[in-house]
Every structure is written in structure tokens, then in C-alpha cells.
Design a protein around this motif. Structure first.
Motif, PDB file in Angstrom:
ATOM      1  N   VAL A   7       6.772 -11.752 -94.716  1.00 48.00           N
ATOM      2  CA  VAL A   7       6.364 -11.271 -96.037  1.00 48.00           C
ATOM      3  C   VAL A   7       6.412  -9.743 -96.076  1.00 48.00           C
ATOM      4  O   VAL A   7       6.931  -9.145 -97.021  1.00 48.00           O
ATOM      5  CB  VAL A   7       4.946 -11.802 -96.363  1.00 48.00           C
ATOM      6  N   GLN A   8       5.894  -9.106 -95.042  1.00 45.75           N
ATOM      7  CA  GLN A   8       5.909  -7.644 -94.994  1.00 45.75           C
ATOM      8  C   GLN A   8       7.340  -7.116 -94.920  1.00 45.75           C
ATOM      9  O   GLN A   8       7.696  -6.160 -95.626  1.00 45.75           O
ATOM     10  CB  GLN A   8       5.103  -7.159 -93.792  1.00 45.75           C
ATOM     11  N   ASN A   9       8.155  -7.738 -94.077  1.00 45.03           N
ATOM     12  CA  ASN A   9       9.555  -7.320 -93.961  1.00 45.03           C
ATOM     13  C   ASN A   9      10.300  -7.495 -95.275  1.00 45.03           C
ATOM     14  O   ASN A   9      11.128  -6.654 -95.644  1.00 45.03           O
ATOM     15  CB  ASN A   9      10.258  -8.094 -92.841  1.00 45.03           C
ATOM     16  N   ALA A  10      10.009  -8.569 -96.012  1.00 42.90           N
ATOM     17  CA  ALA A  10      10.672  -8.807 -97.301  1.00 42.90           C
ATOM     18  C   ALA A  10      10.342  -7.692 -98.292  1.00 42.90           C
ATOM     19  O   ALA A  10      11.207  -7.257 -99.061  1.00 42.90           O
ATOM     20  CB  ALA A  10      10.261 -10.165 -97.869  1.00 42.90           C
ATOM     21  N   CYS A  11       9.120  -7.227 -98.256  1.00 44.46           N
ATOM     22  CA  CYS A  11       8.735  -6.124 -99.146  1.00 44.46           C
ATOM     23  C   CYS A  11       9.506  -4.857 -98.803  1.00 44.46           C
ATOM     24  O   CYS A  11       9.983  -4.150 -99.697  1.00 44.46           O
ATOM     25  CB  CYS A  11       7.232  -5.879 -99.059  1.00 44.46           C
ATOM     26  N   TYR A  12       9.641  -4.574 -97.515  1.00 43.95           N
ATOM     27  CA  TYR A  12      10.418  -3.400 -97.114  1.00 43.95           C
ATOM     28  C   TYR A  12      11.885  -3.546 -97.502  1.00 43.95           C
ATOM     29  O   TYR A  12      12.494  -2.606 -98.018  1.00 43.95           O
ATOM     30  CB  TYR A  12      10.282  -3.131 -95.617  1.00 43.95           C
ATOM     31  N   LEU A  13      12.448  -4.718 -97.277  1.00 43.83           N
ATOM     32  CA  LEU A  13      13.853  -4.944 -97.650  1.00 43.83           C
ATOM     33  C   LEU A  13      14.074  -4.816 -99.149  1.00 43.83           C
ATOM     34  O   LEU A  13      15.152  -4.420 -99.594  1.00 43.83           O
ATOM     35  CB  LEU A  13      14.312  -6.324 -97.173  1.00 43.83           C
ATOM     36  N   ALA A  14      13.028  -5.130 -99.930  1.00 42.87           N
ATOM     37  CA  ALA A  14      13.147  -5.061-101.386  1.00 42.87           C
ATOM     38  C   ALA A  14      12.877  -3.666-101.936  1.00 42.87           C
ATOM     39  O   ALA A  14      12.997  -3.447-103.143  1.00 42.87           O
ATOM     40  CB  ALA A  14      12.195  -6.064-102.026  1.00 42.87           C
ATOM     41  N   GLY A  15      12.509  -2.713-101.072  1.00 41.72           N
ATOM     42  CA  GLY A  15      12.359  -1.339-101.530  1.00 41.72           C
ATOM     43  C   GLY A  15      10.981  -0.721-101.385  1.00 41.72           C
ATOM     44  O   GLY A  15      10.760   0.395-101.873  1.00 41.72           O
ATOM     45  N   SER A  16      10.055  -1.378-100.729  1.00 36.89           N
ATOM     46  CA  SER A  16       8.731  -0.783-100.512  1.00 36.89           C
ATOM     47  C   SER A  16       8.827   0.366 -99.519  1.00 36.89           C
ATOM     48  O   SER A  16       9.577   0.302 -98.558  1.00 36.89           O
ATOM     49  CB  SER A  16       7.758  -1.817 -99.937  1.00 36.89           C
ATOM     50  N   GLU A  17       8.044   1.405 -99.792  1.00 37.55           N
ATOM     51  CA  GLU A  17       7.911   2.493 -98.824  1.00 37.55           C
ATOM     52  C   GLU A  17       6.683   2.290 -97.940  1.00 37.55           C
ATOM     53  O   GLU A  17       6.595   2.815 -96.839  1.00 37.55           O
ATOM     54  CB  GLU A  17       7.790   3.845 -99.535  1.00 37.55           C
ATOM     55  N   LYS A  18       5.732   1.524 -98.462  1.00 44.70           N
ATOM     56  CA  LYS A  18       4.491   1.257 -97.740  1.00 44.70           C
ATOM     57  C   LYS A  18       4.043  -0.145 -98.113  1.00 44.70           C
ATOM     58  O   LYS A  18       4.215  -0.576 -99.255  1.00 44.70           O
ATOM     59  CB  LYS A  18       3.416   2.260 -98.161  1.00 44.70           C
ATOM     60  N   VAL A  19       3.459  -0.856 -97.149  1.00 48.64           N
ATOM     61  CA  VAL A  19       2.923  -2.186 -97.418  1.00 48.64           C
ATOM     62  C   VAL A  19       1.533  -2.272 -96.800  1.00 48.64           C
ATOM     63  O   VAL A  19       1.365  -2.025 -95.608  1.00 48.64           O
ATOM     64  CB  VAL A  19       3.816  -3.305 -96.825  1.00 48.64           C
ATOM     65  N   MET A  20       0.572  -2.583 -97.629  1.00 43.79           N
ATOM     66  CA  MET A  20      -0.763  -2.913 -97.141  1.00 43.79           C
ATOM     67  C   MET A  20      -0.892  -4.421 -97.198  1.00 43.79           C
ATOM     68  O   MET A  20      -0.575  -5.030 -98.223  1.00 43.79           O
ATOM     69  CB  MET A  20      -1.829  -2.230 -97.994  1.00 43.79           C
ATOM     70  N   CYS A  21      -1.309  -5.001 -96.098  1.00 49.82           N
ATOM     71  CA  CYS A  21      -1.356  -6.459 -95.996  1.00 49.82           C
ATOM     72  C   CYS A  21      -2.729  -6.859 -95.457  1.00 49.82           C
ATOM     73  O   CYS A  21      -3.110  -6.451 -94.360  1.00 49.82           O
ATOM     74  CB  CYS A  21      -0.245  -6.941 -95.072  1.00 49.82           C
ATOM     75  N   TYR A  22      -3.435  -7.644 -96.248  1.00 51.78           N
ATOM     76  CA  TYR A  22      -4.764  -8.102 -95.861  1.00 51.78           C
ATOM     77  C   TYR A  22      -4.698  -9.590 -95.562  1.00 51.78           C
ATOM     78  O   TYR A  22      -4.154 -10.363 -96.353  1.00 51.78           O
ATOM     79  CB  TYR A  22      -5.775  -7.814 -96.973  1.00 51.78           C
ATOM     80  N   VAL A  23      -5.266  -9.989 -94.422  1.00 47.80           N
ATOM     81  CA  VAL A  23      -5.162 -11.373 -93.960  1.00 47.80           C
ATOM     82  C   VAL A  23      -6.557 -11.918 -93.681  1.00 47.80           C
ATOM     83  O   VAL A  23      -7.375 -11.248 -93.047  1.00 47.80           O
ATOM     84  CB  VAL A  23      -4.303 -11.446 -92.671  1.00 47.80           C
ATOM     85  N   LYS A  24      -6.813 -13.135 -94.171  1.00 50.80           N
ATOM     86  CA  LYS A  24      -8.044 -13.860 -93.864  1.00 50.80           C
ATOM     87  C   LYS A  24      -7.642 -15.174 -93.198  1.00 50.80           C
ATOM     88  O   LYS A  24      -6.695 -15.831 -93.640  1.00 50.80           O
ATOM     89  CB  LYS A  24      -8.850 -14.145 -95.124  1.00 50.80           C
ATOM     90  N   ILE A  25      -8.367 -15.552 -92.160  1.00 51.32           N
ATOM     91  CA  ILE A  25      -8.038 -16.751 -91.390  1.00 51.32           C
ATOM     92  C   ILE A  25      -9.280 -17.631 -91.295  1.00 51.32           C
ATOM     93  O   ILE A  25     -10.361 -17.144 -90.965  1.00 51.32           O
ATOM     94  CB  ILE A  25      -7.562 -16.391 -89.971  1.00 51.32           C
ATOM     95  N   GLN A  26      -9.102 -18.922 -91.574  1.00 52.43           N
ATOM     96  CA  GLN A  26     -10.173 -19.879 -91.306  1.00 52.43           C
ATOM     97  C   GLN A  26      -9.651 -20.922 -90.337  1.00 52.43           C
ATOM     98  O   GLN A  26      -8.630 -21.566 -90.584  1.00 52.43           O
ATOM     99  CB  GLN A  26     -10.669 -20.563 -92.569  1.00 52.43           C
ATOM    100  N   SER A  27     -10.363 -21.069 -89.232  1.00 50.83           N
ATOM    101  CA  SER A  27     -10.070 -22.124 -88.262  1.00 50.83           C
ATOM    102  C   SER A  27     -11.381 -22.808 -87.907  1.00 50.83           C
ATOM    103  O   SER A  27     -12.454 -22.213 -88.031  1.00 50.83           O
ATOM    104  CB  SER A  27      -9.410 -21.547 -87.004  1.00 50.83           C
ATOM    105  N   VAL A  28     -11.286 -24.061 -87.475  1.00 48.86           N
ATOM    106  CA  VAL A  28     -12.459 -24.833 -87.068  1.00 48.86           C
ATOM    107  C   VAL A  28     -12.141 -25.494 -85.736  1.00 48.86           C
ATOM    108  O   VAL A  28     -11.087 -26.122 -85.588  1.00 48.86           O
ATOM    109  CB  VAL A  28     -12.824 -25.903 -88.122  1.00 48.86           C
ATOM    110  N   LEU A  29     -13.023 -25.339 -84.782  1.00 50.06           N
ATOM    111  CA  LEU A  29     -12.831 -25.947 -83.474  1.00 50.06           C
ATOM    112  C   LEU A  29     -12.756 -27.466 -83.611  1.00 50.06           C
ATOM    113  O   LEU A  29     -13.607 -28.077 -84.246  1.00 50.06           O
ATOM    114  CB  LEU A  29     -13.976 -25.555 -82.536  1.00 50.06           C
ATOM    115  N   ASN A  30     -11.705 -28.058 -83.035  1.00 50.79           N
ATOM    116  CA  ASN A  30     -11.519 -29.516 -83.005  1.00 50.79           C
ATOM    117  C   ASN A  30     -11.416 -30.172 -84.381  1.00 50.79           C
ATOM    118  O   ASN A  30     -11.765 -31.335 -84.541  1.00 50.79           O
ATOM    119  CB  ASN A  30     -12.638 -30.187 -82.202  1.00 50.79           C
TER     120      ASN A  30
END
Length: 102
Positions: free
Chosen positions: A66-89
Motif C-alpha cells: 500500500v505504501q509503495n503504491a502511493c509512492y508509485l502514484a506520485g506521493s512524496e511522503k506517506v504516513m501510515c497508521y496500523v492497528k492490529i488485533q490478535s487473540v491467543l488461540n
């Protein structure tokens, strides 16, 4: 060490904020969403982020793409925020969280 993260399905939310002096940011975000759409994973686009469901390593590779696609499309800067939810087992699914609202 046991790999707890990659054993189950997780949810990863990604918010990408591309910056360009010459390109419209919505057009750049569209390129990012296109990567997610073409990835084959389950996802939901919301006004602020896109939530994906799948294995951790696969989803994190999509975040990178996703970040690379933004750069390829003409972005000079990309801020990317990620949230992860996982549950054991246990899997984390989009339907468990929002299915009753759809």
C-alpha cells in the motif's frame, strides 16, 4: 520461539495518508485501496481506515505494498497508521465485530 502471531487470523486496520504537491490525496488513497482489493483478503473500507482479515505476515506485506503504491502514484511522503488485533488461540474476524450491524 513459538510464533503465536502467525497461527491465527488477525485484523489489521491501515490508514494511509499520502502527501503530494501535485496529486490529489484521494486519488492516491484510491491506489492504496486498489492494492487491498486485488490482494484477495477480506476487507472493509471505512471513512478513516481499511480493515483487513488474514494471517499477520500476509497483511503486513499488503501494508508495505500500500505504501509503495502511493509512492508509485506520485506521493512524496506517506504516513501510515496500523492497528492490529490478535487473540491467543483464536481467530479475529471482521464479522465477529461488525456482522450484527450489516
Amino acid at each position: 520461539m513459538k510464533d503465536y502471531i502467525n497461527e491465527n487470523t488477525v485484523n489489521i486496520a491501515v490508514q494511509v495518508l499520502p502527501v503530494s504537491k501535485t496529486k490529489d490525496s484521494y486519488d492516491l488513497v484510491d491506489k492504496a485501496i486498489e492494492i487491498i482489493q486485488n490482494s484477495g483478503v477480506k476487507y472493509i473500507v471505512t471513512p478513516f481506515e481499511t480493515v483487513m482479515e488474514g494471517k499477520y505476515s500476509e497483511l503486513m506485506n499488503i501494508v508495505k505494498d500500500v505504501q509503495n503504491a502511493c509512492y508509485l502514484a506520485g506521493s512524496e511522503k506517506v504516513m501510515c497508521y496500523v492497528k492490529i488485533q490478535s487473540v491467543l488461540n483464536n481467530d479475529v474476524t471482521i464479522d465477529d465485530k461488525v456482522g450484527k450491524y450489516q
